[in-house]
Enzyme design. Sequence first.
Site, PDB file in Angstrom:
ATOM      1  N   LYS A 135       0.844  -1.192   0.000  1.00  0.00           N
ATOM      2  CA  LYS A 135       0.000   0.000   0.000  1.00  0.00           C
ATOM      3  C   LYS A 135       0.884   1.249   0.000  1.00  0.00           C
ATOM      4  O   LYS A 135       1.956   1.235   0.616  1.00  0.00           O
ATOM      5  CB  LYS A 135      -0.849   0.049   1.272  1.00  0.00           C
ATOM      6  N   ARG A 190     -10.205 -11.342   2.193  1.00  0.00           N
ATOM      7  CA  ARG A 190     -11.110 -12.366   1.643  1.00  0.00           C
ATOM      8  C   ARG A 190     -10.450 -13.737   1.627  1.00  0.00           C
ATOM      9  O   ARG A 190     -11.136 -14.753   1.673  1.00  0.00           O
ATOM     10  CB  ARG A 190     -11.596 -11.930   0.247  1.00  0.00           C
TER      11      ARG A 190
HETATM   12  N1  BES Z   1      -7.942  -3.698   4.535  1.00  0.00           N
HETATM   13  C1  BES Z   1      -8.219  -3.283   3.224  1.00  0.00           C
HETATM   14  C2  BES Z   1      -9.533  -2.536   3.085  1.00  0.00           C
HETATM   15  C3  BES Z   1      -9.647  -1.235   3.850  1.00  0.00           C
HETATM   16  C4  BES Z   1      -9.433  -0.030   3.209  1.00  0.00           C
HETATM   17  C5  BES Z   1     -10.025  -1.240   5.167  1.00  0.00           C
HETATM   18  C6  BES Z   1      -9.569   1.146   3.912  1.00  0.00           C
HETATM   19  C7  BES Z   1     -10.162  -0.054   5.869  1.00  0.00           C
HETATM   20  C8  BES Z   1      -9.935   1.147   5.238  1.00  0.00           C
HETATM   21  C9  BES Z   1      -8.272  -4.488   2.277  1.00  0.00           C
HETATM   22  O1  BES Z   1      -7.493  -5.577   2.639  1.00  0.00           O
HETATM   23  C10 BES Z   1      -7.776  -4.022   0.967  1.00  0.00           C
HETATM   24  O2  BES Z   1      -6.644  -3.642   0.889  1.00  0.00           O
HETATM   25  N2  BES Z   1      -8.638  -4.070  -0.034  1.00  0.00           N
HETATM   26  C11 BES Z   1      -8.301  -3.656  -1.331  1.00  0.00           C
HETATM   27  C12 BES Z   1      -8.883  -4.646  -2.305  1.00  0.00           C
HETATM   28  C13 BES Z   1      -8.353  -4.523  -3.701  1.00  0.00           C
HETATM   29  C14 BES Z   1      -6.896  -4.861  -3.747  1.00  0.00           C
HETATM   30  C15 BES Z   1      -9.157  -5.438  -4.588  1.00  0.00           C
HETATM   31  C16 BES Z   1      -8.859  -2.257  -1.554  1.00  0.00           C
HETATM   32  O3  BES Z   1      -9.927  -1.945  -1.039  1.00  0.00           O
HETATM   33  O4  BES Z   1      -8.212  -1.482  -2.228  1.00  0.00           O
HETATM   34 ZN    ZN Z   2      -5.469  -5.382   1.984  1.00  0.00          ZN
END
Ligand code: BES
Ligand code: ZN
Length: 518
Positions: free
Chosen positions: A284, A359
């Site tokens: 990230k 997931r």
């Molecule tokens: N933990 C994140 C989602 C999240 C984002 C939680 C902001 C709380 C605040 C999750 O694991 C994630 O990174 N999801 C990705 C999915 C994508 C790679 C398909 C996302 O939301 O960008």
């Molecule tokens: Zn994630």
Amino acid sequence: MVMKITTKQFNLSKDDLKYEALVIGNYSNENTKEFKDYDKKTSGLLSEIVKEENFESNCAEVLVIRVPNAMKPKGKWKSLNKIILVGLGKKDDFATKQKRKAIAASIRQAKAINVSNVCFAHVTDYKLLAETAILVNYSFEKYKTKDKKEKTKTKAKAKKLEELIVLTDKALKKSDKDAISSGEIIADATCIARDLVWEPACTVTPTYLANQAKKIKAANFKIKVLDRAACQKLKMGAYLAVAQGSDQPPKFIEMVYSPKGKIKKHIAIVGKGVTFDSGGLSLKPSKAMEMMKEDMSGSAATIGVMNAIAKLQPKGVKITAIIAATENMPSGKAYRPGDVITAMNGKTIEVNNTDAEGRLTLADAVAYVSKANPDEIIDIATLTGACMVALGNVCAGLMTNDQDLLDRVKASAEKQGELMWQLPLYDEYRAKLKSSIADLINAGAGGQAGAQNGGLFIQEFIGDRKSASKKSKSGKQIPWLHIDIAGPCWYEDEHDWSPRGASGMPVRTLVDYVLSQA
Ligand code: BES
Ligand code: ZN
Ligand code: ZN
């Protein structure tokens, strides 16, 4: 620190009021009995000030009134510094939401004026008062050394609101006392969840989460923690792939509440417990990573709910709670984009993004709990940023394969004032999860309908419901509800009866739901 709630039988004409602040509620279209009583007792001080200040008693409007000695009953009320007048709005509109807002406004005001105790003169809903007051009074100050020092130096000035006293006309009935204690239990459970989310990821590791779950000691309650080797035996390839990049050992936590007597319903609750989500090798950017200690909010809520259930001991309902706890870290051991992994139910997954890790952990968690053949599965997860884009940061997204289940939980959410909104799970989007090498890809494609992609992926791992004979399968999937709390796990601003920060959502909704099914 959690506020103590006490009750005291009190007679205004005879007894001395020995508290620092008194809350008096008043309607905007007529004066309440307590307003009239205390107005009389303070020689008309209240009505005079209300006029002078143009106080309209709109719901949650507050006015702090200093009580001059001359206005106090002779020789009495020595410690009473302030009356907090709180507007209740129109009498006919005064329902649960207005009550919560009025209580919240009074407690916030009591905190602001630095009193250590506050009393309420007239209370109609004991549970609501206890619950709301504790929720609003919450703060997480463990790491503020400077403030702590300042507070001890100037003790006289900076007080903490430590006690709320409910003044009652008559001796309290058992049902009223029970109402107070269930309000306390549910609010405390929410605060347990909040504490876990506030705590940084250097403290809250998978092992720490397991230890917090182990702290729940009650009748009819059991806990089991599976380590990496045990999960390998169960072939949890999706969950373990996420865990393999971290130096923190994964902990697969199973809590079971199973009361004696006939079980009417078996509910499974599964909480996402990624104690830190760096994104893994699909790292990230720093801004997006900053708050990723909150990625275990689903598991925090699960532990909160189980704390409440263990204390409330509802009859007729069995709960199995699962947390597949892990960190998501990049390292030489980490899983890679392009890796193909196999979940516990045999489905293969091509990892196209290691940041869609939640997931993967949930895939094995729901596949595992499906084997216990629960009547329904509810997962709670900070799953997608996309859900926040769709619904903002105070509202959770709901997705389901069973509309009745969703409607029941949504009814509890509405009762509790926790915002949730349904998103579809359209078959049309299943194609986005197709892989050219495996059964599924984990992150979907195209950057559209991201919350649904997450929901549709988890659904692939929900098992079929076995019929009562346990031999033949009915072929129908276990009813399942997915609650995406990526937004509302953390309130960026103070919200209704919640301070800024970890919200503890959806503990109260799920406790209410479980109790409604008992
Ligand atoms: N933990 C994140 C989602 C999240 C984002 C939680 C902001 C709380 C605040 C999750 O694991 C994630 O990174 N999801 C990705 C999915 C994508 C790679 C398909 C996302 O939301 O960008
Ligand atoms: Zn994630
Ligand atoms: Zn995550």
